[in-house]
Structure formats: structure tokens, C-alpha cells
Design a protein around this motif. Structure first.
Motif, PDB file in Angstrom:
ATOM      1  N   ILE A  94      44.656 100.192  44.972  1.00  0.00           N
ATOM      2  CA  ILE A  94      43.764  99.858  43.847  1.00  0.00           C
ATOM      3  C   ILE A  94      43.428  98.370  43.885  1.00  0.00           C
ATOM      4  CG2 ILE A  94      43.610  99.661  41.316  1.00  0.00           C
ATOM      5  CD1 ILE A  94      45.420 102.235  41.235  1.00  0.00           C
ATOM      6  N   GLY A  95      44.448  97.535  44.080  1.00  0.00           N
ATOM      7  CA  GLY A  95      44.218  96.095  44.170  1.00  0.00           C
ATOM      8  C   GLY A  95      43.278  95.738  45.310  1.00  0.00           C
ATOM      9  N   SER A  96      43.449  96.392  46.445  1.00  0.00           N
ATOM     10  CA  SER A  96      42.601  96.117  47.610  1.00  0.00           C
ATOM     11  C   SER A  96      41.146  96.482  47.337  1.00  0.00           C
ATOM     12  CB  SER A  96      43.103  96.888  48.828  1.00  0.00           C
ATOM     13  OG  SER A  96      44.393  96.461  49.177  1.00  0.00           O
ATOM     14  N   VAL A  97      40.936  97.642  46.748  1.00  0.00           N
ATOM     15  CA  VAL A  97      39.559  98.051  46.415  1.00  0.00           C
ATOM     16  C   VAL A  97      38.931  97.031  45.482  1.00  0.00           C
ATOM     17  CG1 VAL A  97      38.180  99.786  45.199  1.00  0.00           C
ATOM     18  CG2 VAL A  97      39.928 100.518  46.847  1.00  0.00           C
ATOM     19  N   LEU A  98      39.676  96.619  44.466  1.00  0.00           N
ATOM     20  CA  LEU A  98      39.151  95.614  43.529  1.00  0.00           C
ATOM     21  C   LEU A  98      38.838  94.304  44.250  1.00  0.00           C
ATOM     22  CD1 LEU A  98      41.520  96.342  40.517  1.00  0.00           C
ATOM     23  CD2 LEU A  98      39.033  96.704  40.571  1.00  0.00           C
ATOM     24  N   LEU A  99      39.712  93.894  45.149  1.00  0.00           N
ATOM     25  CA  LEU A  99      39.482  92.653  45.894  1.00  0.00           C
ATOM     26  C   LEU A  99      38.247  92.755  46.776  1.00  0.00           C
ATOM     27  CD1 LEU A  99      43.178  91.841  46.834  1.00  0.00           C
ATOM     28  CD2 LEU A  99      41.704  90.519  45.285  1.00  0.00           C
ATOM     29  N   PHE A 100      38.092  93.876  47.460  1.00  0.00           N
ATOM     30  CA  PHE A 100      36.923  94.046  48.326  1.00  0.00           C
ATOM     31  C   PHE A 100      35.627  94.165  47.530  1.00  0.00           C
ATOM     32  CE2 PHE A 100      40.084  95.533  51.570  1.00  0.00           C
ATOM     33  CZ  PHE A 100      39.852  94.504  52.470  1.00  0.00           C
ATOM     34  N   GLU A 101      35.749  94.540  46.259  1.00  0.00           N
ATOM     35  CA  GLU A 101      34.570  94.616  45.378  1.00  0.00           C
ATOM     36  C   GLU A 101      34.372  93.312  44.601  1.00  0.00           C
ATOM     37  OE1 GLU A 101      32.236  97.015  45.175  1.00  0.00           O
ATOM     38  OE2 GLU A 101      33.256  97.979  46.863  1.00  0.00           O
ATOM     39  N   ASN A 102      35.087  92.272  44.998  1.00  0.00           N
ATOM     40  CA  ASN A 102      34.982  90.935  44.397  1.00  0.00           C
ATOM     41  C   ASN A 102      35.471  90.855  42.954  1.00  0.00           C
ATOM     42  OD1 ASN A 102      34.040  89.563  46.707  1.00  0.00           O
ATOM     43  ND2 ASN A 102      32.030  90.494  46.382  1.00  0.00           N
ATOM     44  N   TYR A 103      36.435  91.695  42.603  1.00  0.00           N
ATOM     45  CA  TYR A 103      37.131  91.591  41.326  1.00  0.00           C
ATOM     46  C   TYR A 103      38.502  90.981  41.614  1.00  0.00           C
ATOM     47  CZ  TYR A 103      33.511  94.646  39.459  1.00  0.00           C
ATOM     48  OH  TYR A 103      32.318  95.187  39.083  1.00  0.00           O
ATOM     49  N   SER A 104      38.473  89.691  41.936  1.00  0.00           N
ATOM     50  CA  SER A 104      39.669  89.016  42.441  1.00  0.00           C
ATOM     51  C   SER A 104      40.837  89.016  41.466  1.00  0.00           C
ATOM     52  CB  SER A 104      39.351  87.572  42.829  1.00  0.00           C
ATOM     53  OG  SER A 104      38.490  87.573  43.939  1.00  0.00           O
ATOM     54  N   VAL A 105      40.587  88.662  40.222  1.00  0.00           N
ATOM     55  CA  VAL A 105      41.701  88.547  39.274  1.00  0.00           C
ATOM     56  C   VAL A 105      42.412  89.890  39.086  1.00  0.00           C
ATOM     57  CG1 VAL A 105      42.355  87.990  36.892  1.00  0.00           C
ATOM     58  CG2 VAL A 105      40.809  86.473  38.149  1.00  0.00           C
ATOM     59  N   PRO A 106      41.711  90.974  38.731  1.00  0.00           N
ATOM     60  CA  PRO A 106      42.450  92.236  38.583  1.00  0.00           C
ATOM     61  C   PRO A 106      43.035  92.735  39.909  1.00  0.00           C
ATOM     62  CG  PRO A 106      40.103  92.582  38.154  1.00  0.00           C
ATOM     63  CD  PRO A 106      40.314  91.107  38.321  1.00  0.00           C
ATOM     64  N   GLY A 107      42.359  92.460  41.008  1.00  0.00           N
ATOM     65  CA  GLY A 107      42.877  92.866  42.311  1.00  0.00           C
ATOM     66  C   GLY A 107      44.199  92.204  42.627  1.00  0.00           C
ATOM     67  N   TRP A 108      44.247  90.897  42.412  1.00  0.00           N
ATOM     68  CA  TRP A 108      45.496  90.192  42.692  1.00  0.00           C
ATOM     69  C   TRP A 108      46.562  90.510  41.658  1.00  0.00           C
ATOM     70  CZ3 TRP A 108      46.196  89.374  47.371  1.00  0.00           C
ATOM     71  CH2 TRP A 108      45.212  88.876  48.205  1.00  0.00           C
ATOM     72  N   ILE A 109      46.177  90.869  40.442  1.00  0.00           N
ATOM     73  CA  ILE A 109      47.173  91.296  39.450  1.00  0.00           C
ATOM     74  C   ILE A 109      47.896  92.552  39.946  1.00  0.00           C
ATOM     75  CG2 ILE A 109      47.468  92.324  37.148  1.00  0.00           C
ATOM     76  CD1 ILE A 109      45.386  90.255  36.143  1.00  0.00           C
ATOM     77  N   PHE A 110      47.140  93.518  40.469  1.00  0.00           N
ATOM     78  CA  PHE A 110      47.773  94.721  41.025  1.00  0.00           C
ATOM     79  C   PHE A 110      48.706  94.355  42.176  1.00  0.00           C
ATOM     80  CE2 PHE A 110      44.724  97.203  38.627  1.00  0.00           C
ATOM     81  CZ  PHE A 110      45.402  98.392  38.392  1.00  0.00           C
ATOM     82  N   ALA A 111      48.269  93.439  43.018  1.00  0.00           N
ATOM     83  CA  ALA A 111      49.107  93.025  44.146  1.00  0.00           C
ATOM     84  C   ALA A 111      50.375  92.327  43.653  1.00  0.00           C
ATOM     85  CB  ALA A 111      48.313  92.105  45.081  1.00  0.00           C
ATOM     86  N   TRP A 112      50.234  91.466  42.665  1.00  0.00           N
ATOM     87  CA  TRP A 112      51.396  90.744  42.148  1.00  0.00           C
ATOM     88  C   TRP A 112      52.364  91.656  41.400  1.00  0.00           C
ATOM     89  CZ3 TRP A 112      53.879  86.525  43.282  1.00  0.00           C
ATOM     90  CH2 TRP A 112      53.232  85.594  44.092  1.00  0.00           C
ATOM     91  N   ILE A 113      51.874  92.708  40.803  1.00  0.00           N
ATOM     92  CA  ILE A 113      52.788  93.688  40.196  1.00  0.00           C
ATOM     93  C   ILE A 113      53.712  94.241  41.275  1.00  0.00           C
ATOM     94  CG2 ILE A 113      52.906  96.009  39.174  1.00  0.00           C
ATOM     95  CD1 ILE A 113      50.372  95.215  37.555  1.00  0.00           C
ATOM     96  N   VAL A 114      53.137  94.590  42.415  1.00  0.00           N
ATOM     97  CA  VAL A 114      53.940  95.121  43.530  1.00  0.00           C
ATOM     98  C   VAL A 114      54.905  94.053  44.046  1.00  0.00           C
ATOM     99  CG1 VAL A 114      53.857  96.060  45.869  1.00  0.00           C
ATOM    100  CG2 VAL A 114      52.212  96.840  44.155  1.00  0.00           C
ATOM    101  N   ILE A 115      54.428  92.837  44.218  1.00  0.00           N
ATOM    102  CA  ILE A 115      55.293  91.752  44.694  1.00  0.00           C
ATOM    103  C   ILE A 115      56.486  91.567  43.750  1.00  0.00           C
ATOM    104  CG2 ILE A 115      55.463  89.237  45.016  1.00  0.00           C
ATOM    105  CD1 ILE A 115      52.515  89.348  46.021  1.00  0.00           C
ATOM    106  N   LEU A 116      56.208  91.492  42.451  1.00  0.00           N
ATOM    107  CA  LEU A 116      57.282  91.242  41.478  1.00  0.00           C
ATOM    108  C   LEU A 116      58.264  92.403  41.394  1.00  0.00           C
ATOM    109  CD1 LEU A 116      55.211  89.460  38.693  1.00  0.00           C
ATOM    110  CD2 LEU A 116      56.819  88.430  40.316  1.00  0.00           C
TER     111      LEU A 116
END
Length: 150
Positions: A94-116
Motif C-alpha cells: 500500500i505504501g509503495s503504491v501511494l509513493l509511486f502515485e506521488n502521495y509521499s507522506v501517506p506512503g512513507w507513513i505506511f512504510a514507517w509503520i512496518v519499520i516501527l
């Protein structure tokens, strides 16, 4: 999901968590969503077929032979861990799709949820995905099982 007990190398799980954290954080630092997408693919593919679990294969064929880490074998079900890995892969997808669609903030939020959550598992041994798996079992959701004390 199968809850029969099998032997699991807990250090392989920790190596997997560390790999997820490092590569996803590197994707963030370099602003390279392709790294996040690659980790998502590795997690989902590895959940479907353990031969495709790249991080665990690297652990098995490189880390162990070079004695970088030693196995830490426990007898427990792999189903909760596979479920957690699938959830991580879904969130990173989900984060990747958002990032590729230029929704950086929500995309990285999904990624950071996984990291944390991976960091919490690595540092404290608390697996959020496993917790969710067992809660679904308690609620009687088909395919999910309550933790066995035996």
C-alpha cells in the motif's frame, strides 16, 4: 492456517526483521520507493512459498555458513509469523503504491509503520502481526487459532 508446531530459527526471524528495517529505512533515506516495493514483494512471496523468502534464504546460505549468527531453534507454529509477514508485505505494498502515485507522506507513513513494528519485534520480541493472529483466533475467525500452551 496451520498451527502445528514445527522448529523455527528465532534468529532467522530476527535477521528477517533487521533486513526489513534496514532496506525500508534506506528506501526512505534515499527516497527510493522501489526499495519499499522490493521488500513488499519479498515479504509476500516468502509468505506464499518459503523458498522465495529472500532474507531467510540469505540467512540460511550466507549468514549461517559464515557463522555470523548461530541458530536459535524454538518449537512453535510458523502460521502467526507468516501472517505477520503477510501483513507487513500488504502495508508496504500500500505504501509503495501511494509513493509511486506521488502521495509521499501517506506512503512513507505506511512504510514507517512496518519499520516501527519490525523494530518492536526485533528489540522487544513483541510481534504485532502474531498478536493480531491470536486475537482473530480468540474471536473464532476461521483459519486462525488461539495460542496453545502445550
Amino acid at each position: 492456517m496451520n498451527t502445528s508446531k514445527n522448529k523455527i530459527d528465532l534468529n532467522a526471524l530476527k535477521f528477517n526483521q533487521a533486513s526489513i528495517i534496514i532496506l525500508t529505512a534506506l528506501g526512505f533515506i534515499l527516497n527510493e520507493p522501489i526499495l519499499t516495493a522490493a521488500v513488499a514483494v519479498v515479504l509476500i512471496a516468502g509468505s506464499i512459498d518459503s523458498r522465495l523468502a529472500v532474507f531467510k534464504q540469505f540467512y540460511r546460505y550466507v549468514v549461517l555458513p559464515f557463522k555470523i549468527l548461530r541458530p536459535n531453534i524454538a518449537e512453535e507454529s510458523s502460521a502467526p509469523h507468516n501472517f505477520a509477514q503477510t501483513l507487513g508485505g500488504i502495508f508496504l505494498s500500500i505504501g509503495s503504491v501511494l509513493l509511486f502515485e506521488n502521495y509521499s507522506v501517506p506512503g512513507w507513513i505506511f512504510a514507517w509503520i512496518v519499520i516501527l513494528l519490525a523494530a518492536a519485534n526485533l528489540a522487544f520480541g513483541f510481534c504485532t502481526g502474531c498478536f493480531i493472529y491470536f486475537q482473530l483466533g480468540k474471536f473464532g475467525v476461521p483459519g486462525f487459532h488461539v495460542r496453545s500452551n502445550s
